[in-house]
Design an enzyme around this catalytic site. Structure first.
Site, PDB file in Angstrom:
ATOM      1  N   HIS A  47      -9.500   1.343   4.917  1.00  0.00           N
ATOM      2  CA  HIS A  47      -8.212   1.478   5.615  1.00  0.00           C
ATOM      3  C   HIS A  47      -8.397   2.419   6.812  1.00  0.00           C
ATOM      4  O   HIS A  47      -9.164   3.374   6.744  1.00  0.00           O
ATOM      5  CB  HIS A  47      -7.155   2.029   4.656  1.00  0.00           C
ATOM      6  CG  HIS A  47      -5.784   1.975   5.234  1.00  0.00           C
ATOM      7  ND1 HIS A  47      -5.322   2.933   6.106  1.00  0.00           N
ATOM      8  CD2 HIS A  47      -4.798   1.050   5.122  1.00  0.00           C
ATOM      9  CE1 HIS A  47      -4.100   2.604   6.484  1.00  0.00           C
ATOM     10  NE2 HIS A  47      -3.747   1.475   5.901  1.00  0.00           N
TER      11      HIS A  47
ATOM     12  N   GLY B  37       2.784  -1.196   4.231  1.00  0.00           N
ATOM     13  CA  GLY B  37       2.841   0.227   3.890  1.00  0.00           C
ATOM     14  C   GLY B  37       4.273   0.658   3.623  1.00  0.00           C
ATOM     15  O   GLY B  37       4.819   0.427   2.536  1.00  0.00           O
TER      16      GLY B  37
ATOM     17  N   ASN C 190       0.867  -1.171   0.000  1.00  0.00           N
ATOM     18  CA  ASN C 190       0.000   0.000   0.000  1.00  0.00           C
ATOM     19  C   ASN C 190       0.906   1.224   0.000  1.00  0.00           C
ATOM     20  O   ASN C 190       1.508   1.549   1.014  1.00  0.00           O
ATOM     21  CB  ASN C 190      -0.891  -0.036   1.258  1.00  0.00           C
ATOM     22  CG  ASN C 190      -1.693   1.238   1.443  1.00  0.00           C
ATOM     23  OD1 ASN C 190      -1.787   2.060   0.524  1.00  0.00           O
ATOM     24  ND2 ASN C 190      -2.276   1.405   2.622  1.00  0.00           N
ATOM     25  N   TRP C 191       0.975   1.860  -1.154  1.00  0.00           N
ATOM     26  CA  TRP C 191       1.890   3.007  -1.272  1.00  0.00           C
ATOM     27  C   TRP C 191       1.319   4.279  -0.648  1.00  0.00           C
ATOM     28  O   TRP C 191       2.014   5.281  -0.563  1.00  0.00           O
ATOM     29  CB  TRP C 191       2.207   3.262  -2.748  1.00  0.00           C
ATOM     30  CG  TRP C 191       3.207   2.312  -3.324  1.00  0.00           C
ATOM     31  CD1 TRP C 191       3.888   1.336  -2.651  1.00  0.00           C
ATOM     32  CD2 TRP C 191       3.658   2.266  -4.678  1.00  0.00           C
ATOM     33  NE1 TRP C 191       4.734   0.685  -3.511  1.00  0.00           N
ATOM     34  CE2 TRP C 191       4.613   1.236  -4.763  1.00  0.00           C
ATOM     35  CE3 TRP C 191       3.353   2.993  -5.836  1.00  0.00           C
ATOM     36  CZ2 TRP C 191       5.258   0.922  -5.965  1.00  0.00           C
ATOM     37  CZ3 TRP C 191       3.985   2.677  -7.027  1.00  0.00           C
ATOM     38  CH2 TRP C 191       4.934   1.651  -7.102  1.00  0.00           C
ATOM     39  N   LYS C 192       0.059   4.248  -0.283  1.00  0.00           N
ATOM     40  CA  LYS C 192      -0.587   5.450   0.289  1.00  0.00           C
ATOM     41  C   LYS C 192      -0.361   6.637  -0.658  1.00  0.00           C
ATOM     42  O   LYS C 192      -0.381   6.446  -1.868  1.00  0.00           O
ATOM     43  CB  LYS C 192      -0.071   5.694   1.708  1.00  0.00           C
ATOM     44  CG  LYS C 192      -0.185   4.428   2.561  1.00  0.00           C
ATOM     45  CD  LYS C 192       0.063   4.633   4.017  1.00  0.00           C
ATOM     46  CE  LYS C 192      -0.105   3.292   4.737  1.00  0.00           C
ATOM     47  NZ  LYS C 192       0.026   3.404   6.181  1.00  0.00           N
TER      48      LYS C 192
ATOM     49  N   SER D 112       3.463  -2.316  10.174  1.00  0.00           N
ATOM     50  CA  SER D 112       4.921  -2.380  10.354  1.00  0.00           C
ATOM     51  C   SER D 112       5.506  -3.743   9.959  1.00  0.00           C
ATOM     52  O   SER D 112       6.402  -4.257  10.635  1.00  0.00           O
ATOM     53  CB  SER D 112       5.322  -2.000  11.783  1.00  0.00           C
ATOM     54  OG  SER D 112       4.937  -0.665  12.051  1.00  0.00           O
TER      55      SER D 112
ATOM     56  N   GLU E  89      -5.390  -5.064  10.711  1.00  0.00           N
ATOM     57  CA  GLU E  89      -4.357  -4.044  10.883  1.00  0.00           C
ATOM     58  C   GLU E  89      -4.580  -3.299  12.198  1.00  0.00           C
ATOM     59  O   GLU E  89      -5.329  -2.317  12.235  1.00  0.00           O
ATOM     60  CB  GLU E  89      -4.413  -3.042   9.729  1.00  0.00           C
ATOM     61  CG  GLU E  89      -4.147  -3.655   8.372  1.00  0.00           C
ATOM     62  CD  GLU E  89      -3.524  -2.637   7.433  1.00  0.00           C
ATOM     63  OE1 GLU E  89      -2.403  -2.903   6.970  1.00  0.00           O
ATOM     64  OE2 GLU E  89      -4.126  -1.592   7.182  1.00  0.00           O
TER      65      GLU E  89
ATOM     66  N   GLY F 211       2.572   2.084  10.699  1.00  0.00           N
ATOM     67  CA  GLY F 211       3.497   3.195  10.516  1.00  0.00           C
ATOM     68  C   GLY F 211       4.279   3.547  11.767  1.00  0.00           C
ATOM     69  O   GLY F 211       4.900   4.607  11.836  1.00  0.00           O
TER      70      GLY F 211
HETATM   71  P1  PGA Z   1       2.884   0.187   7.580  1.00  0.00           P
HETATM   72  O1  PGA Z   1       1.425   0.440   6.962  1.00  0.00           O
HETATM   73  O2  PGA Z   1       3.427  -1.062   6.964  1.00  0.00           O
HETATM   74  O3  PGA Z   1       3.682   1.416   7.212  1.00  0.00           O
HETATM   75  O4  PGA Z   1       2.712   0.053   9.048  1.00  0.00           O
HETATM   76  C1  PGA Z   1       0.535  -0.625   6.837  1.00  0.00           C
HETATM   77  C2  PGA Z   1      -0.783  -0.145   6.275  1.00  0.00           C
HETATM   78  O5  PGA Z   1      -1.205   0.972   6.591  1.00  0.00           O
HETATM   79  O6  PGA Z   1      -1.438  -0.873   5.507  1.00  0.00           O
END
Ligand code: PGA
Length: 249
Positions: free
Chosen positions: A92, A230, A7-9, A209, A161, A167
């Site tokens: 999300h 992410g 997920n590149w956001k 993470s 999640e 994050g």
């Molecule tokens: P992250 O994000 O790997 O940076 O914790 C995961 C997500 O939001 O899907």
């Protein structure tokens, strides 16, 4: 086959997306996993062209529930399928937290995605506060109960999640992720909107993470069918290491 979704956001313009792919694609060319890249809307078209003939599938990060109409700023399911998009993240926690996403809308998006042949990746998870208060299971089940009304269970992917793990670098311990996912699987099967359908094959991912140094441990857990990544999915080497995790089961 595990689902390894990135997920590149709100990261990467077209040039950056293509540079990523050029480095990443050869590193995963022999992978037998289901690899999904959920890119920003603006990068989908260029990526789609380059993904033809690879084993990497394209995903979006949100979708509206109508096919067309006066919805300024929105993107519809057929607009995504027209680009070759096959997956879409729905619900999300960042959309829930910053953009007022409700379980009711999550449900509309899931049904619309499925109507057009997109596979939705439905995200659920608790806050740190909910966990401290012992509300983890109740919260997740309430999210699922509302989101899954009228949804084909065999054609949805669920991502557990925990919000406190997203994050933060603070990964959920693999045993705990395994426990919650096992519980989701068990409890979900008795929800009235699910029990009438065959749901043995529902795939449940872990997200929060996920990194090259914890992927092997996470994927060794029997209940974890894959991961939603992410930060580490932004780096081709790191994401390739996650795709090419060491299989121990
Ligand atoms: P992250 O994000 O790997 O940076 O914790 C995961 C997500 O939001 O899907």
């Amino acid at each position: 086959m595990a689902v390894i979704a990135g997920n590149w956001k709100m990261h990467k313009n077209r040039q950056e997306a293509l540079a990523f792919l050029q480095e990443f694609a050869p590193l995963v060319a022999t992978s037998d996993q289901e690899i999904v890249l959920c890119a920003p809307f603006t990068a989908l078209a260029v990526l789609a062209e380059k993904l033809i003939g690879t084993r990497i599938a394209l995903g979006a990060q949100n979708v509206h529930w109508e096919a067309a109409g006066a919805y300024t700023g929105e993107i519809s399911p057929p607009m995504l399928t027209d680009l070759g998009v096959r997956y879409v993240i729905v619900g999300h926690s960042e959309r829930r937290q910053y953009f007022g996403e409700t379980d009711e809308r999550v449900n509309l998006r899931l049904k619309a995605a499925q109507r057009y042949g997109l596979t939705p990746i439905l995200c659920v998870g608790e806050t740190d506060e909910q966990r401290q208060q012992g509300l983890t299971e109740a919260h997740i089940l309430a999210q699922l109960a509302q989101a899954l009304v009228g949804v084909k269970i065999s054609q949805v992917i669920i991502a557990y999640e925990p919000i406190w793990a997203i994050g933060t670098g603070n990964t959920c311990p693999p045993e705990e992720a395994n426990r919650v996912i096992g519980l989701i699987r068990k409890e979900m099967s008795i929800l009235p909107q699910v029990s009438s359908q065959s749901n043995e094959n529902v795939r449940i991912l872990y997200g929060g993470s996920v990194k090259p140094d914890n992927i092997d441990e996470l994927m060794a857990m029997p209940e974890i069918d894959g991961v939603l990544v992410g930060t580490a999915s932004l780096d081709p080497q790191a994401f390739a290491r996650i795709v090419n995790y060491q299989k121990t089961r």
